[in-house]
Scaffold this motif. Structure first.
Motif, PDB file in Angstrom:
ATOM      1  N   HIS A  86       0.709  -1.183   0.068  1.00  0.00           N
ATOM      2  CA  HIS A  86      -0.051  -0.037   0.023  1.00  0.00           C
ATOM      3  C   HIS A  86       0.953   1.238  -0.163  1.00  0.00           C
ATOM      4  O   HIS A  86       1.844   1.287   0.749  1.00  0.00           O
ATOM      5  N   GLN A  90      -0.549   6.165   7.601  1.00  0.00           N
ATOM      6  CA  GLN A  90      -1.295   6.829   8.701  1.00  0.00           C
ATOM      7  C   GLN A  90      -0.949   8.306   8.799  1.00  0.00           C
ATOM      8  O   GLN A  90       0.104   8.847   8.444  1.00  0.00           O
ATOM      9  N   ASP A 125       5.868   1.000   6.901  1.00  0.00           N
ATOM     10  CA  ASP A 125       4.591   0.907   6.687  1.00  0.00           C
ATOM     11  C   ASP A 125       3.989   1.908   5.713  1.00  0.00           C
ATOM     12  O   ASP A 125       3.493   2.973   6.214  1.00  0.00           O
ATOM     13  N   GLU A 158      -5.280   1.184   2.538  1.00  0.00           N
ATOM     14  CA  GLU A 158      -5.095   0.082   3.215  1.00  0.00           C
ATOM     15  C   GLU A 158      -5.139   0.653   4.766  1.00  0.00           C
ATOM     16  O   GLU A 158      -5.972  -0.138   5.722  1.00  0.00           O
ATOM     17  N   GLU A 159      -4.903   1.740   4.979  1.00  0.00           N
ATOM     18  CA  GLU A 159      -5.041   2.296   6.216  1.00  0.00           C
ATOM     19  C   GLU A 159      -6.457   2.976   6.780  1.00  0.00           C
ATOM     20  O   GLU A 159      -6.641   3.200   7.813  1.00  0.00           O
ATOM     21  N   HIS A 432       3.243   3.907  12.596  1.00  0.00           N
ATOM     22  CA  HIS A 432       2.080   4.471  12.954  1.00  0.00           C
ATOM     23  C   HIS A 432       2.323   5.327  14.295  1.00  0.00           C
ATOM     24  O   HIS A 432       1.289   6.029  14.915  1.00  0.00           O
TER      25      HIS A 432
HETATM   26 MN    MN Z   1      -0.487   0.295   8.997  1.00  0.00          MN
END
Ligand code: MN
Ligand code: BES
Ligand code: MN
Length: 463
Positions: A86, A90, A125, A158-159, A432
């Motif tokens: 992704h 965030q 991420d 995705e988040e 995150h």
């Molecule tokens: Mn994540």
């Protein structure tokens, strides 16, 4: 022709520079103020896929953010690897706690990574990890080492629950046909303890609202005589766990699969230092469900946590007020056989039932997803295991993880194939959180390891 090691050492600065371009784009999917940036991140990924050697690259529109699709089909008789990742991230908050701005990537040494880590939102991420696959493809294409077909599907939601991707997958079975799905959106135990994620927890995320009087009241004139929604909400939340930190919602554990003593024993063999764990978090003790270890609590056991709680006056100084409303966001992490829709219903029914007189309660489900487990005797897992063994010099440990990627079980339902979760991040990467980072070592190790997955998967598939 270069070996992967030579190729990486010749190109690593360029790889880092290219990743920085993507990390500079604040593609925060949760906040519509960033929608143009999210679209720009999709374009950046599409260009990177073209550059790496994909022959067909598309930015597929959806109701939400687009899915970037790319493929290189070399021979229809060979197996196909579908890479998922992704490009959304965030929100960076709380911004004040970052040591450098979240969307101005920099390399800085850390105690754990004296050779440097990339600090930026999305470094681990998932932009940094997703980009490993793009560069691994580039290596394989340019050095004539791609042993099978490859498809990429990189999403931008995705988040926030992957809802557009769900529809996309349902409508594109043929396009997405594959023999194995490959994902780097998880982590490993440590750089000297490689591991492969064999499970993810499910998720049910709800918001609750408690309403008392029809307006905010003077807490002197009315205090003590009407229910205060914040007091009530806190009492209700406190009652959701018992004295053993067991979740006290009737039926919550009914479908939870207990692991055998043998499975728990094997799990307990993975290297883990409770002292190091406590020290890293600056806590004097761990906390959780009675009779389970820390690693069991954070992977094979379900949880219920408040993620945010608000209401009343939170500004500067003091205001004497009994608020009309109080709110909380609550997540439940779920384990195999718990169904997230059923758990959401159980929660809702229970939470409504424990509301005392004098308040009204509203529960609004957000998103959710099922848990996931994958066996270690599949050729996909074996190929991943051999790949880590080749580049880390150690057989990786299979490990169930506590995080969630709800789209993974949906892939299995819709496309009929398993996902292999080859993560190269670490829990200490602060995903995150402020100061998210990914060590350069891990970034390059991922690029080095991925081509071996393709090699071993193609070999095992043939036999
Ligand atoms: Mn994540
Ligand atoms: N990549 C994470 C999930 C993850 C991280 C799993 C590390 C295992 C190890 C993913 O981006 C994520 O944050 N998922 C969310 C759920 C989603 C529906 C918002 C999560 O786990 O909270
Ligand atoms: Mn992720």
């Amino acid at each position: 022709m270069d070996s992967v090691g030579e190729y990486i050492s010749r190109n690593k600065q360029r790889f880092i520079n290219e990743l920085f371009e993507l990390l500079r784009i604040p593609s925060v999917s949760a906040d519509s103020a960033f929608s143009e940036d999210v679209m720009n991140a999709a374009k950046n990924v599409a260009a990177a896929l073209t550059d790496a050697g994909c022959e067909l690259v598309e930015i597929c529109e959806t109701k939400g953010y687009p899915i970037v699709y790319g493929e290189k089909i070399i021979d229809s008789s060979l197996p196909t690897v579908l890479v998922y990742g992704h490009y959304d991230v965030q929100p960076p908050d709380p911004i004040d706690l970052w040591d450098s701005p979240p969307f101005e990537p920099v390399v800085r040494p850390t105690e754990l990574h004296p050779d440097g880590a990339i600090f930026a939102r999305g470094a681990s991420d998932d932009k940094g990890q997703m980009f490993m696959h793009v560069k691994a493809l580039e290596f394989m294409v340019r050095n004539d080492r791609l042993p099978c077909n490859v498809k990429f599907m990189i999403e931008g939601e995705e988040e926030v629950g992957s809802s557009s991707l769900g529809d996309f997958v349902k409508e594109n079975h043929d396009k997405l046909k594959n023999d194995i799905i490959l994902i780097s959106d998880t982590g490993m135990i440590a750089n000297d303890v490689p591991s492969i994620t064999t499970g993810l927890r499910g998720l049910s995320y709800v918001e609750v609202e408690v309403t008392g009087p029809n307006r905010d009241l003077h807490s002197g004139l009315y205090g003590g005589a009407v229910a205060n929604p914040i007091n009530v909400l806190n009492k209700m939340i406190a009652s959701l766990h018992d004295e053993n930190n067991h979740i006290a919602i009737p039926g919550f554990y009914d479908k939870v699969e207990d692991l055998s003593e043998e499975e728990r024993r094997v799990m307990g063999m993975a290297p883990f230092s409770l002292d190091a764990y406590r020290e890293a978090l600056e806590i004097d003790a761990v906390y959780g469900e009675k009779n389970y270890t820390t690693n069991e609590r954070n992977s094979i056991r379900p949880t219920l946590d408040v993620n945010g709680i608000w209401g009343g006056y939170t500004g500067e100084g003091a205001k004497t007020v009994i608020p009309s409303k109080a709110y909380a966001k609550i997540s439940m992490r779920l384990v195999p056989q718990q169904d997230w829709i059923e758990i959401t219903e159980l929660f809702t029914k229970h939470f409504e039932s424990i509301a005392p007189v004098g308040v009204r309660v509203k529960v609004t489900p957000h998103h959710g997803g099922q848990s996931y487990v994958t066996p270690i005797d599949s050729i996909g897992y074996q190929a991943a295991s051999k790949a880590y063994e080749t580049t880390f010099g150690k057989v990786p440990i299979p490990k169930r993880n506590g995080g969630s990627i709800p789209i993974v079980p949906l892939f299995e339902d819709e496309l009929g194939t398993k996902s292999i979760l080859m993560g190269f991040g670490l829990d200490s990467n602060a995903i995150h959180s402020p100061n998210e980072h990914l060590a350069i070592w891990n970034f390059l190790k991922g690029i080095e390891t991925i081509p071996y997955f393709y090699k071993y998967f193609a070999e095992l598939y043939k036999n």
